[in-house]
Scaffold this motif. Structure first.
Motif, PDB file in Angstrom:
ATOM      1  N   ASP A  17      48.774   0.350 -32.526  1.00 17.14           N
ATOM      2  CA  ASP A  17      48.623   1.800 -32.359  1.00 17.14           C
ATOM      3  C   ASP A  17      47.318   2.150 -31.651  1.00 17.14           C
ATOM      4  O   ASP A  17      47.291   3.015 -30.776  1.00 17.14           O
ATOM      5  CB  ASP A  17      48.700   2.514 -33.712  1.00 17.14           C
ATOM      6  N   ALA A  18      46.246   1.488 -32.014  1.00  9.98           N
ATOM      7  CA  ALA A  18      44.953   1.732 -31.378  1.00  9.98           C
ATOM      8  C   ALA A  18      44.991   1.309 -29.909  1.00  9.98           C
ATOM      9  O   ALA A  18      44.424   1.987 -29.047  1.00  9.98           O
ATOM     10  CB  ALA A  18      43.841   0.999 -32.124  1.00  9.98           C
ATOM     11  N   PHE A  19      45.676   0.205 -29.624  1.00  6.93           N
ATOM     12  CA  PHE A  19      45.807  -0.246 -28.241  1.00  6.93           C
ATOM     13  C   PHE A  19      46.569   0.791 -27.421  1.00  6.93           C
ATOM     14  O   PHE A  19      46.144   1.153 -26.317  1.00  6.93           O
ATOM     15  CB  PHE A  19      46.526  -1.605 -28.176  1.00  6.93           C
ATOM     16  N   MET A  67      39.797  -0.055 -10.290  1.00  7.11           N
ATOM     17  CA  MET A  67      39.027  -1.022 -11.078  1.00  7.11           C
ATOM     18  C   MET A  67      37.587  -0.553 -11.311  1.00  7.11           C
ATOM     19  O   MET A  67      36.977  -0.927 -12.301  1.00  7.11           O
ATOM     20  CB  MET A  67      39.014  -2.381 -10.371  1.00  7.11           C
ATOM     21  N   ALA A  68      37.074   0.291 -10.422  1.00 11.92           N
ATOM     22  CA  ALA A  68      35.714   0.802 -10.541  1.00 11.92           C
ATOM     23  C   ALA A  68      35.641   2.113 -11.332  1.00 11.92           C
ATOM     24  O   ALA A  68      34.542   2.586 -11.628  1.00 11.92           O
ATOM     25  CB  ALA A  68      35.111   1.014  -9.155  1.00 11.92           C
ATOM     26  N   SER A  69      36.784   2.676 -11.691  1.00 11.57           N
ATOM     27  CA  SER A  69      36.803   3.977 -12.362  1.00 11.57           C
ATOM     28  C   SER A  69      36.258   3.891 -13.791  1.00 11.57           C
ATOM     29  O   SER A  69      36.366   2.858 -14.459  1.00 11.57           O
ATOM     30  CB  SER A  69      38.224   4.547 -12.390  1.00 11.57           C
ATOM     31  N   ASP A  70      35.685   4.987 -14.238  1.00  8.61           N
ATOM     32  CA  ASP A  70      35.130   5.026 -15.594  1.00  8.61           C
ATOM     33  C   ASP A  70      36.212   4.827 -16.653  1.00  8.61           C
ATOM     34  O   ASP A  70      35.992   4.144 -17.654  1.00  8.61           O
ATOM     35  CB  ASP A  70      34.409   6.356 -15.835  1.00  8.61           C
ATOM     36  N   HIS A  71      37.390   5.414 -16.449  1.00 10.46           N
ATOM     37  CA  HIS A  71      38.449   5.293 -17.458  1.00 10.46           C
ATOM     38  C   HIS A  71      38.985   3.864 -17.544  1.00 10.46           C
ATOM     39  O   HIS A  71      39.307   3.400 -18.625  1.00 10.46           O
ATOM     40  CB  HIS A  71      39.588   6.305 -17.229  1.00 10.46           C
ATOM     41  N   PHE A  72      39.037   3.163 -16.420  1.00  9.06           N
ATOM     42  CA  PHE A  72      39.476   1.771 -16.455  1.00  9.06           C
ATOM     43  C   PHE A  72      38.435   0.906 -17.172  1.00  9.06           C
ATOM     44  O   PHE A  72      38.776   0.056 -17.997  1.00  9.06           O
ATOM     45  CB  PHE A  72      39.737   1.243 -15.049  1.00  9.06           C
ATOM     46  N   ALA A  74      36.298   1.905 -19.426  1.00  9.39           N
ATOM     47  CA  ALA A  74      36.324   2.254 -20.853  1.00  9.39           C
ATOM     48  C   ALA A  74      37.489   1.579 -21.552  1.00  9.39           C
ATOM     49  O   ALA A  74      37.350   1.069 -22.676  1.00  9.39           O
ATOM     50  CB  ALA A  74      36.405   3.769 -21.022  1.00  9.39           C
ATOM     51  N   PHE A  75      38.643   1.555 -20.886  1.00  9.77           N
ATOM     52  CA  PHE A  75      39.794   0.873 -21.477  1.00  9.77           C
ATOM     53  C   PHE A  75      39.513  -0.624 -21.605  1.00  9.77           C
ATOM     54  O   PHE A  75      39.851  -1.239 -22.616  1.00  9.77           O
ATOM     55  CB  PHE A  75      41.065   1.105 -20.656  1.00  9.77           C
ATOM     56  N   ALA A  78      37.437  -1.198 -24.674  1.00 10.72           N
ATOM     57  CA  ALA A  78      38.239  -1.026 -25.893  1.00 10.72           C
ATOM     58  C   ALA A  78      39.185  -2.200 -26.086  1.00 10.72           C
ATOM     59  O   ALA A  78      39.371  -2.688 -27.203  1.00 10.72           O
ATOM     60  CB  ALA A  78      39.021   0.281 -25.821  1.00 10.72           C
ATOM     61  N   ALA A  79      39.787  -2.661 -24.998  1.00  8.30           N
ATOM     62  CA  ALA A  79      40.768  -3.740 -25.077  1.00  8.30           C
ATOM     63  C   ALA A  79      40.145  -5.051 -25.539  1.00  8.30           C
ATOM     64  O   ALA A  79      40.835  -5.891 -26.124  1.00  8.30           O
ATOM     65  CB  ALA A  79      41.459  -3.930 -23.727  1.00  8.30           C
ATOM     66  N   ARG A  80      38.867  -5.224 -25.334  1.00  7.04           N
ATOM     67  CA  ARG A  80      38.205  -6.448 -25.812  1.00  7.04           C
ATOM     68  C   ARG A  80      38.377  -6.614 -27.321  1.00  7.04           C
ATOM     69  O   ARG A  80      38.519  -7.726 -27.815  1.00  7.04           O
ATOM     70  CB  ARG A  80      36.719  -6.426 -25.467  1.00  7.04           C
TER      71      ARG A  80
END
Length: 99
Positions: A17-19, A67-72, A74-75, A78-80
């Motif tokens: 769910d968090a993913f 790939m350089a975007s802030d949202h990518f 940030a994801f 989080a994905a780590r």
């Protein structure tokens, strides 16, 4: 020439769910990028039930911008904590086989 990227990611057990929530934010922002033609998240129905990002860009520059975007980024951070392993990312180019 358009570029297709597919990425397979397995979430850690109990973190699905968090993913998905972290991915939701990234997908919404990615769809708004100028060079993105298509950006969706799918999940396998059998086997590992990996998540599958289905992405289509206008060109390599659009992939680089994503790939350089802030949202990518940030994801990715989080994905780590949410992913079971590093994603399998496949970048492809179309082959015109139509007559």
């Amino acid at each position: 020439m358009s570029v297709k990227v597919v990425a397979f990611v397995s979430a850690k057990p109990g973190q699905e769910d968090a993913f998905v929530e972290a991915a939701r934010v990234c997908v919404a922002a990615s769809r708004a990028e100028a060079g993105v033609l298509h950006y969706d998240l799918w999940r396998e129905t059998e086997g590992e039930q990996r998540y599958f990002f289905n992405e289509l860009y206008v060109d390599d520059a659009a992939v680089a911008a994503h790939m350089a975007s802030d949202h990518f980024k940030a994801f990715g951070l989080a994905a780590r904590d949410l992913a079971a392993a590093r994603p399998l990312i496949i970048k492809t180019l179309a082959i015109d086989v139509a007559d």
